[in-house]
Design an enzyme around this catalytic site. Structure first.
Site, PDB file in Angstrom:
ATOM      1  N   ASN A  89      -9.260   1.061  -5.586  1.00 30.08           N
ATOM      2  CA  ASN A  89      -7.885   0.552  -5.557  1.00 30.08           C
ATOM      3  C   ASN A  89      -7.394   0.494  -6.999  1.00 30.08           C
ATOM      4  OD1 ASN A  89      -5.534  -0.900  -5.339  1.00 30.08           O
ATOM      5  ND2 ASN A  89      -6.409  -2.566  -4.119  1.00 30.08           N
ATOM      6  N   ARG A 112      -6.850   3.612  -2.133  1.00 30.78           N
ATOM      7  CA  ARG A 112      -5.633   2.935  -1.680  1.00 30.78           C
ATOM      8  C   ARG A 112      -4.444   3.526  -2.431  1.00 30.78           C
ATOM      9  NH1 ARG A 112      -2.833  -2.394  -3.822  1.00 30.78           N
ATOM     10  NH2 ARG A 112      -1.215  -2.529  -2.259  1.00 30.78           N
ATOM     11  N   HIS A 127       1.515  -3.413   3.301  1.00 30.64           N
ATOM     12  CA  HIS A 127       0.378  -4.201   3.808  1.00 30.64           C
ATOM     13  C   HIS A 127      -0.155  -3.566   5.096  1.00 30.64           C
ATOM     14  CE1 HIS A 127       1.859  -8.278   1.951  1.00 30.64           C
ATOM     15  NE2 HIS A 127       0.982  -7.716   1.147  1.00 30.64           N
ATOM     16  N   ARG A 164       8.789 -12.957  -5.466  1.00 31.49           N
ATOM     17  CA  ARG A 164       9.808 -12.016  -4.962  1.00 31.49           C
ATOM     18  C   ARG A 164      10.806 -12.737  -4.058  1.00 31.49           C
ATOM     19  NH1 ARG A 164       5.561  -7.738  -2.660  1.00 31.49           N
ATOM     20  NH2 ARG A 164       4.000  -8.361  -4.181  1.00 31.49           N
ATOM     21  N   GLU A 205      -9.042  -5.269   3.609  1.00 31.96           N
ATOM     22  CA  GLU A 205      -8.389  -3.973   3.430  1.00 31.96           C
ATOM     23  C   GLU A 205      -9.384  -2.916   2.953  1.00 31.96           C
ATOM     24  OE1 GLU A 205      -5.352  -6.497   1.454  1.00 31.96           O
ATOM     25  OE2 GLU A 205      -4.000  -4.847   1.897  1.00 31.96           O
TER      26      GLU A 205
END
Ligand code: ADP
Length: 397
Positions: free
Chosen positions: A7, A90, A178, A239, A383
């Protein structure tokens, strides 16, 4: 088969080596400060940490140092790097690519094209891929996208209320993110409930630094809260989530802000951090709120209200919901947040069992009462394992 999962971020690179015969993690680590003075690799084996400090100006040196660590005599995980069967990467933005994909030149070109929507993440992901291609030639590299699980959304979910040409010309639409987590959580929810994903309607609730919900019908995503980028939807750590778009044109005029400044404001200075002025970390917020900080309480209340608004939307969109599954740092760990989100929903067939919820952290569990029509679950996401499983699937084909 041994599968390495990578990743890559713009200045960091996380890795995990999986033994897929046993579905176990053989070891893992993290490179930080790639391209910045003070590059460091922290490698973990059997719970012990090994720190390697050496200059790593690009992802190529980072991957080279990871490979060296993997075969190191003292703390390595394999005798030869050739033992690794495949590498799963990823990649954040895969646009309209519908599934994890074996990487070739054509695919890399597409990833470069979608970098327009993920200017920091996609180039970093590609840099990790190219370093592996150079340093471990001949091994399959597989791209696993944050977006692809959501590519089953119908156009009525993913189009914006803009002129159709903005989609045709620029690809402006909701892609969702996601996806690897929502996919894993869907799969695990089905396993825990003893059902096939195809027979399951679930609302997956991933709450972390970045947060999103997905409405999953018969195992497939039909709607999600994040959009063209991971800024849309819920109020997050830093955010903003959804806003009246006129706020942006107003700020451009009133504060003379340009695109870059707006981008920083919306992505880094907003969310619960911007509202509270305290922190983006929910543990800090809960503490400040308990101590009487009103803006911390406001930030938490807003986060809860926004998240419940989408829960309501997806209950209606799905019609029949079998399960609501919580994941991510907040979803997995905060019993108070889960209780607030599930409060007073008895008339929708959702009843939390306080005893099962209280104190539950980071473990698979059903936390609804036995008579709750909709099951509520905590499903710690993984993940990396999902990336390894997808990679194995593709190389076995
Ligand atoms: P990322 O999106 O970066 O992967 P995580 O999923 O790790 O983030 O989630 C990080 C968030 O989880 C932080 O806001 C942190 O405050 C929150 N978190 C972790 N543990 C707890 C806890 N015990 N209670 C409340 N929030 C928690």
């Amino acid at each position: 088969m041994l599968i390495l999962v990578i990743n890559s971020g713009s200045s960091s690179l996380k890795y995990q080596l999986f033994n897929m015969d046993e579905k176990t993690v053989v070891g893992k680590g993290l490179v930080e400060r790639i391209g910045i003075e003070g590059s460091v690799l922290t490698h973990k084996k059997d719970g012990k940490e090994f720190v390697i400090e050496t200059p790593m100006p690009t992802h190529n040196e980072a991957v080279k140092n990871v490979f060296d660590a993997l075969v190191n005599e003292e703390y390595g995980l394999v005798e030869s790097i050739e033992e690794i069967g495949a590498i799963g990467h990823r990649i954040v933005h895969g646009g309209e690519i519908t599934d994890s994909t074996l990487i070739d030149e054509q695919l890399k070109e597409k990833v470069r094209e979608y970098a327009k929507f993920a200017p920091l993440h996609n180039p970093a992901g590609l840099a990790g891929v190219e370093a592996c291609e150079t340093l471990l030639p001949g091994k399959p590299n597989v791209a696993v996208f944050d977006t692809s699980f959501h590519q089953t959304m119908p156009a009525s979910s993913y189009m914006y209320g803009l002129p159709y040409e903005t989609y045709e010309k620029h690809g402006i639409r909701k892609y969702g993110f996601h996806g690897t987590s929502h996919k894993y959580v869907t799969k695990r929810t089905a396993e825990i409930l003893g059902k096939n994903p195809e027979d399951l309607n679930v609302i997956t609730v991933h709450l972390g630094n970045g947060s999103s919900l997905a409405a999953v019908k018969n195992g497939k995503s039909i709607d999600t809260t994040m959009g063209l980028t991971p800024l849309e939807g819920l109020i997050m750590g830093t955010r903003s989530g959804d806003l009246d778009p006129a706020v942006l044109t107003f700020l451009m005029q009133a504060e003379d802000m340009d695109a870059k400044e707006l981008d920083t404001l919306l992505n880094k200075e907003s969310g619960v951090l911007g509202i509270s002025g305290v922190s983006s970390d929910f543990r800090d917020l809960e503490e400040a709120s308990d101590a009487g900080n009103e803006r911390a309480t406001l930030a938490l209340d807003m986060f809860i209200k926004r998240t419940r608004r989408f829960l309501g939307a997806y209950l209606v969109e799905l019609g029949k919901v079998d399960a609501i599954s919580f994941a991510g740092g907040i979803g997995e760990n905060s019993d108070t947040m889960r209780a607030s989100l599930m409060k007073d929903l008895e008339s929708f067939g959702i009843v939390l069992d306080e005893k099962k919820n209280d104190g539950l952290r980071g473990k698979d569990a059903i936390i609804s009462s036995d008579d709750s029509k909709v099951k509520v679950l905590v499903v710690p996401t993984d993940e990396e394992l999902m990336i390894a499983m997808d990679t194995l699937n593709i190389v076995e084909k």
